[in-house]
Design a protein around this motif. Structure first.
Motif, mmCIF file in Angstrom:
data_model
loop_
_atom_site.group_PDB
_atom_site.id
_atom_site.type_symbol
_atom_site.label_atom_id
_atom_site.label_comp_id
_atom_site.label_asym_id
_atom_site.label_seq_id
_atom_site.Cartn_x
_atom_site.Cartn_y
_atom_site.Cartn_z
ATOM 1 N N MET A 84 35.700 -79.175 -32.681
ATOM 2 C CA MET A 84 37.026 -79.509 -33.240
ATOM 3 C C MET A 84 37.021 -79.377 -34.763
ATOM 4 O O MET A 84 37.989 -78.878 -35.366
ATOM 5 C CB MET A 84 37.405 -80.952 -32.826
ATOM 6 N N GLU A 85 35.924 -79.835 -35.418
ATOM 7 C CA GLU A 85 35.841 -79.714 -36.880
ATOM 8 C C GLU A 85 35.834 -78.242 -37.304
ATOM 9 O O GLU A 85 36.503 -77.849 -38.264
ATOM 10 C CB GLU A 85 34.576 -80.425 -37.376
ATOM 11 N N THR A 87 37.000 -75.817 -35.536
ATOM 12 C CA THR A 87 38.340 -75.273 -35.258
ATOM 13 C C THR A 87 39.338 -75.684 -36.346
ATOM 14 O O THR A 87 40.209 -74.906 -36.762
ATOM 15 C CB THR A 87 38.826 -75.756 -33.891
ATOM 16 N N ARG A 88 39.179 -76.987 -36.798
ATOM 17 C CA ARG A 88 40.096 -77.453 -37.854
ATOM 18 C C ARG A 88 39.940 -76.621 -39.132
ATOM 19 O O ARG A 88 40.920 -76.216 -39.774
ATOM 20 C CB ARG A 88 39.821 -78.938 -38.138
ATOM 21 N N LYS A 89 38.629 -76.391 -39.516
ATOM 22 C CA LYS A 89 38.398 -75.593 -40.717
ATOM 23 C C LYS A 89 38.914 -74.177 -40.551
ATOM 24 O O LYS A 89 39.503 -73.592 -41.475
ATOM 25 C CB LYS A 89 36.903 -75.574 -41.027
ATOM 26 N N GLU A 92 42.517 -74.300 -40.971
ATOM 27 C CA GLU A 92 42.907 -74.369 -42.389
ATOM 28 C C GLU A 92 42.802 -73.000 -43.040
ATOM 29 O O GLU A 92 43.678 -72.595 -43.829
ATOM 30 C CB GLU A 92 42.001 -75.380 -43.118
#
Length: 398
Positions: A84-85, A87-89, A92
């Motif tokens: 998830m991290e 994917t979040r980056k 962004e």
């Protein structure tokens, strides 16, 4: 829908295990069974607790068996959080790239609009060029037509030029004969002048440089028109001589023809106005023809009406000083006007004309004044190169 199914399985499984645990606890309680030597009541409690453990374990097991998401939540949470991290980056980065792409898209839209405007302008210019090209084509057609006409005219002129060349040969021969005759006449005139030198100091009627007549001739006109005006001035000079001397002097005036032609050509090819003087070429003795020269000047405006010319300071000590002061002042005014461009009389050197009454008034005013005064001269009217300069003189106390 899948969540409802999973919840139903958990409920059914929990209910079944609770039911079995209850039955087992009741049965153990009735029979008063003992485990590990414990009292039946404690054994019943242990059975109930184990049943709760079993319910939870079986519920989790059933969920893990039936749902991959549950297995991921139980055993792959850290990996899921890492994904998830990541994917979040990545999101962004994608968002930034999307923002940059949108900005570039806006710039591209602006460039597109600019390009569309430039294309429209180019199209407008192209339309103008097409219109201009059409006009040029029409003009080219006209020029071709005119060129054809000029070629035809040129052919005609060449034919006429050939005829003029033949005439020119004849005129050249005649001119050579005239030059020879002119040389003879000049030699004869020289002999006459030499013969008259001895009597130049005798009975002179006209002095060299004396003005016989003068007038304005407009330039930029045909040679013949200017020649007529000059002949008019010569005729006026002849009349002036006749009126002045009566029958004592031959009033016929002789001017060297090349000089006459030269002056006529200069006036004809020039612009504006010219002032021409007819003057005596030498001292004239009774009995000889009047030889004259033509003097040519530009007729420029020298002074405007009431324009200031000159002022001088003088000191009057005695009434006898008045005439001398006026004479000196007029001499300076005359010199100033000559420097400015007014033509002088070749004999007297004067440029102006002043009424006697005005002169006497100025002298009379100065005679009655003592001390320092200022004399100022002004042009009475517009005055051109040919003059005369008419004056207004003011006397002021200094």
């Amino acid at each position: 829908m899948y969540g409802l199914y999973l919840a139903g399985v958990m409920i059914v499984t929990g209910g079944a295990i609770a039911f079995i645990g209850d039955k087992l606890g009741t049965k153990i309680g009735k029979k008063r069974l003992s485990i590990f030597g414990l009292r039946p009541r404690h054994t019943s409690m242990i059975i109930t607790v184990l049943t709760g453990f079993l319910i939870t374990a079986l519920s989790i097991g059933m969920m893990a068996i039936t749902s991959e998401n549950v297995r991921t939540a139980l055993f792959g949470m850290e990996e899921l959080n890492a994904n998830m991290e990541s994917t979040r980056k990545a999101l962004e980065n994608v968002t930034l790239e999307l923002f940059e792409a949108q900005r570039e898209h806006k710039l591209a839209d602006a460039d597109l609009e600019k390009s569309k405007k430039e294309i429209a302008d180019l199209k407008s210019e192209q339309d103008k060029l097409k219109a201009g090209n059409a006009e040029l084509s029409a003009l080219n057609s006209d020029l071709e037509s005119q060129n054809k006409t000029l070629n035809d005219t040129n052919s005609t002129l060449e034919s006429e030029n050939k005829k003029l060349g033949e005439v020119n040969v004849t005129l050249t021969a005649d001119n050579e004969k005239l030059n020879a005759d002119n040389e003879k006449l000049e030699e004869h005139a020289k002999n006459l002048r030499d013969g008259l030198v001895a009597i130049r100091e005798g009975n002179i009627t006209l002095r060299a440089g004396e003005i016989l007549s003068g007038g304005i001739v407009k330039g930029g006109r045909a040679f013949a028109a200017v020649d007529d005006d000059l002949n008019g001035l010569i005729e006026t000079a002849s009349k002036n001589i006749a009126e002045r001397f009566g029958g004592e002097v031959d009033s016929a005036i002789w001017i060297y023809q090349p000089e006459m032609n030269d002056v006529t050509e200069k006036i004809s090819s020039g612009n504006g106005e010219f002032f021409v003087r007819v003057t005596a070429a030498g001292n004239l003795v009774k009995g000889e023809p009047v030889r004259a020269n033509l003097q040519l000047f530009r007729n420029n405006l020298i002074y405007k009406k009431n324009e200031f010319i000159l002022s001088r300071n003088y000191e009057v000590n005695d009434s006898s000083d008045s005439e001398k002061i006026v004479s000196n002042f007029l001499t300076e005014v005359n010199h100033s006007a000559v420097v400015r461009g007014i033509l002088t009389d070749p004999i007297t050197g004067a440029v102006g004309a002043m009424e006697g009454t005005q002169l006497y008034q100025i002298v009379d005013i100065i005679e009655n004044v003592r001390g320092k005064i200022i004399l100022s001269a002004y042009a009475r009217e517009e005055t051109y190169s040919n003059g005369p300069l008419r004056l207004n003189i003011r006397v002021e106390k200094n």
